[in-house]
Scaffold this active site. Structure first.
Site, PDB file in Angstrom:
ATOM      1  N   HIS A 195      -7.263 -15.803 -17.514  1.00 26.83           N
ATOM      2  CA  HIS A 195      -7.543 -14.791 -18.533  1.00 26.83           C
ATOM      3  C   HIS A 195      -8.975 -14.975 -19.012  1.00 26.83           C
ATOM      4  CE1 HIS A 195      -3.049 -15.754 -19.299  1.00 26.83           C
ATOM      5  NE2 HIS A 195      -3.171 -14.907 -18.289  1.00 26.83           N
ATOM      6  N   ASP A 229     -31.143 -24.000   5.111  1.00 25.00           N
ATOM      7  CA  ASP A 229     -30.710 -23.033   6.123  1.00 25.00           C
ATOM      8  C   ASP A 229     -29.656 -22.109   5.525  1.00 25.00           C
ATOM      9  OD1 ASP A 229     -29.751 -21.626   8.269  1.00 25.00           O
ATOM     10  OD2 ASP A 229     -28.999 -23.373   9.370  1.00 25.00           O
ATOM     11  N   GLU A 267      -3.435 -26.113 -17.836  1.00 23.91           N
ATOM     12  CA  GLU A 267      -4.537 -25.295 -18.345  1.00 23.91           C
ATOM     13  C   GLU A 267      -5.452 -26.163 -19.203  1.00 23.91           C
ATOM     14  OE1 GLU A 267      -5.160 -21.585 -21.434  1.00 23.91           O
ATOM     15  OE2 GLU A 267      -3.630 -21.373 -19.872  1.00 23.91           O
ATOM     16  N   ARG A 281      -6.618  -9.990 -18.683  1.00 18.19           N
ATOM     17  CA  ARG A 281      -5.652 -10.973 -18.205  1.00 18.19           C
ATOM     18  C   ARG A 281      -5.373 -10.906 -16.699  1.00 18.19           C
ATOM     19  NH1 ARG A 281      -2.752 -13.560 -21.998  1.00 18.19           N
ATOM     20  NH2 ARG A 281      -0.821 -13.632 -20.779  1.00 18.19           N
ATOM     21  N   GLU A 332      -6.040 -21.642 -14.960  1.00 23.28           N
ATOM     22  CA  GLU A 332      -4.823 -22.412 -14.746  1.00 23.28           C
ATOM     23  C   GLU A 332      -4.847 -22.957 -13.323  1.00 23.28           C
ATOM     24  OE1 GLU A 332      -2.151 -19.464 -17.616  1.00 23.28           O
ATOM     25  OE2 GLU A 332      -2.037 -19.286 -15.428  1.00 23.28           O
ATOM     26  N   GLU A 377      -9.875 -18.868 -19.092  1.00 23.64           N
ATOM     27  CA  GLU A 377      -8.797 -19.836 -19.261  1.00 23.64           C
ATOM     28  C   GLU A 377      -8.165 -20.116 -17.895  1.00 23.64           C
ATOM     29  OE1 GLU A 377      -7.296 -18.542 -23.730  1.00 23.64           O
ATOM     30  OE2 GLU A 377      -6.227 -17.764 -21.988  1.00 23.64           O
ATOM     31  N   GLU A 435       1.259 -25.984 -18.311  1.00 25.06           N
ATOM     32  CA  GLU A 435       1.506 -24.548 -18.281  1.00 25.06           C
ATOM     33  C   GLU A 435       2.976 -24.250 -17.933  1.00 25.06           C
ATOM     34  OE1 GLU A 435       1.074 -21.487 -18.681  1.00 25.06           O
ATOM     35  OE2 GLU A 435      -0.847 -21.494 -19.723  1.00 25.06           O
ATOM     36  N   ARG A 437       1.105 -10.166 -24.529  1.00 25.70           N
ATOM     37  CA  ARG A 437       0.618 -10.838 -23.332  1.00 25.70           C
ATOM     38  C   ARG A 437       1.083 -10.166 -22.045  1.00 25.70           C
ATOM     39  NH1 ARG A 437      -1.349 -16.111 -24.765  1.00 25.70           N
ATOM     40  NH2 ARG A 437      -1.095 -16.414 -27.002  1.00 25.70           N
ATOM     41  N   GLU A 466      -9.391  -9.776 -24.287  1.00 28.24           N
ATOM     42  CA  GLU A 466      -8.980 -10.683 -23.214  1.00 28.24           C
ATOM     43  C   GLU A 466      -8.478  -9.860 -22.030  1.00 28.24           C
ATOM     44  OE1 GLU A 466      -5.568 -14.150 -22.448  1.00 28.24           O
ATOM     45  OE2 GLU A 466      -5.472 -12.812 -24.184  1.00 28.24           O
TER      46      GLU A 466
END
Length: 478
Positions: A277, A59, A228, A368, A140, A138, A220, A347, A366
């Site tokens: 990320h 359903d 992580e 982020r 967390e 990645e 982390e 970063r 990457e």
């Protein structure tokens, strides 16, 4: 038309697993529009090979974001390549992830998130640009010891707790041994400050037993058990499959030990939130396409891919940061990439180029901004489509920003765009900017409209209507 499984080695292997493990129950899983696994189970004695060709009904009107009541019948087609023995059931149970098909048209369901991911991969190949898109998220998350929350007409509250929480440094109702990680200082102190090594290791071993390759795990930055665990990169659809299995395993391992896992981006005030990320790269014929002689060792293609991500970042946030809570993480001061820029190693930039290795196979970008509440099938597909738009239209990402963005003065950041300030803003950006998602029929107008309507009606507007506890602190005596 729907792509049906053939009675082949994959199917034969499923029945071998059933026999070898004396499986009694077959658990069929699929994903709702928002990104949560749904499931029902059938008896192994009634499970036959024909189901891989004919499907099994369910359903669709009771599933978030799917069908209306007058068109509820849908079909599930198990994917034999997703089989694993469930480590948490008392009775031997085989789990299979399924694709969704319309029983009338026999076409893959356009609101099935897994179908979107498969179409994105097919579109990539059809462009001739590449044949494989690798994704490495990645995620967390927090491992907590207690959670209480409630909301009614005359009250609303939440209460979370963790034995690791720095707020418990003065707790005296039990024996207190100290060793609580301070706010923003949970990365990477060893035991006894890190109390979760064995629990994370059990999560990792359970993931690997289910077929997910894990590269690393660690505590982390935040207090209160932020964690992580990183999976090895994989193709888009496969990685999205793995991520939902990752959530299932981490939550259930924690539950087995009397703890609870949350993937909320910002459950704790005044400490870092949880991001996801997402590392991305394109390959063709077994060769990496993002390695080159340009900035940070990138190819021209990779630079254009970054250009596409940055151009469409506001719209992408509607999928990569899809909750109202997401935008409590996307604020300055907590390592979240608010400003839309790119840089090597940095970063604080929303797009980072990792510089750990000179091996061309390791070259990737990457993004982020995303957080772990994202539906991985939809979010990864949207990221790929934005990157491909950058390549197709040769979108220049501009100059890199090789500075600590958090230490820059406001006038220096005046020309640097930023992420949306709320889910409502992100949805408005998606409404205006989504043509790039429609190429190859990967996304449809119906899917995008349904997503926006659902998020506005079920999340944004209900939050706007309810008083917040902190408003009483601010305004009760006005």
């Amino acid at each position: 038309m729907a792509t049906k499984a053939k009675t082949s080695g994959g199917v034969e292997n499923v029945f071998k697993i059933i026999k070898d493990n004396d499986v009694k129950i077959i658990d069929l899983k699929f994903t709702d529009l928002i990104g949560q696994w749904q499931h029902f189970s059938v008896m192994a004695s009634e499970f036959e090979a024909e189901i891989f060709d004919d499907g099994i009904g369910f359903d669709g009107s009771s599933i978030r974001g799917f069908q209306k009541i007058h068109e509820s019948d849908m079909l599930l087609f198990p994917d034999p390549e997703t089989a694993f023995i469930d480590p948490f059931t008392a009775v031997p149970t085989l789990s299979l992830t399924c694709d969704i098909v319309d029983p009338i048209t026999h076409e893959n369901y356009k609101r099935d998130p897994r179908n979107i991911a498969k179409k994105a991969e097919a579109y990539l190949k059809n462009t001739g640009i590449a044949d494989t898109a690798f994704f490495g998220p990645e995620p967390e998350f927090f491992i907590l010891d207690n959670i209480r929350y409630d909301q009614s007409h005359n009250f609303g509250y939440y209460y979370i707790d963790s034995d690791e929480g720095f707020w418990n440094s003065g707790k005296n109702d039990v024996k207190n041994l100290g060793h609580k990680p301070r706010f923003k200082e949970g990365y990477f102190p060893a035991a006894p400050i890190d109390t979760l090594q064995d629990l994370r290791t059990e999560m990792v071993l359970t993931l690997q037993a289910a077929g997910i390759v894990v590269e690393v795990h660690h505590h982390e930055v935040a207090t209160a058990g932020q964690t992580e665990i990183d999976m090895k990169r994989s193709e888009l659809t496969k990685m999205a499959d793995n991520y939902l299995l990752y959530k299932y395993i981490t939550k259930n391992v924690a539950k087995k030990h009397g703890k609870t896992v949350t993937f909320m981006p910002k459950p704790i005030f005044a400490d870092n939130g949880s991001g996801m990320h997402v590392h991305q790269s394109l390959w063709k014929g077994g060769k990496p396409l993002f390695a080159g002689n340009g900035y940070a060792g990138l190819s021209e293609m990779a630079m254009y891919y970054i250009g596409g991500l940055l151009k469409h970042a506001a719209a992408l946030c509607a999928f990569t940061n899809p909750t109202t809570n997401s935008y409590k993480r996307l604020v300055p001061g907590y390592e979240a990439p608010v400003n839309l820029a790119y840089s090597q190693r940095n970063r604080s930039a929303s797009v980072r180029i990792p510089m750990y290795s000179s091996n061309p196979k390791a070259k990737r970008i990457e993004f982020r901004c995303p957080d772990p509440t994202a539906n991985p099938y939809i979010a990864f597909s949207a990221l790929l489509m934005a990157g491909l738009d950058g390549i197709i239209n040769k979108i220049d990402p501009g100059k890199p920003l090789d500075k600590d963005i958090y230490d820059m003065e406001p006038e220096q950041l005046r020309d640097v765009p930023s992420t949306p300030g709320s889910l409502g803003e992100a949805l408005a950006a998606l409404e205006k900017d989504h043509d790039f998602l429609l190429r190859g029929d990967v996304f449809t107008e119906d899917l995008i409209e349904t997503w926006i309507d659902y998020k506005m009606e079920k999340e944004v507007k209900p939050m706007q209507l309810r008083p917040h506890p902190y408003e009483f602190m601010l305004y009760y005596d006005v």
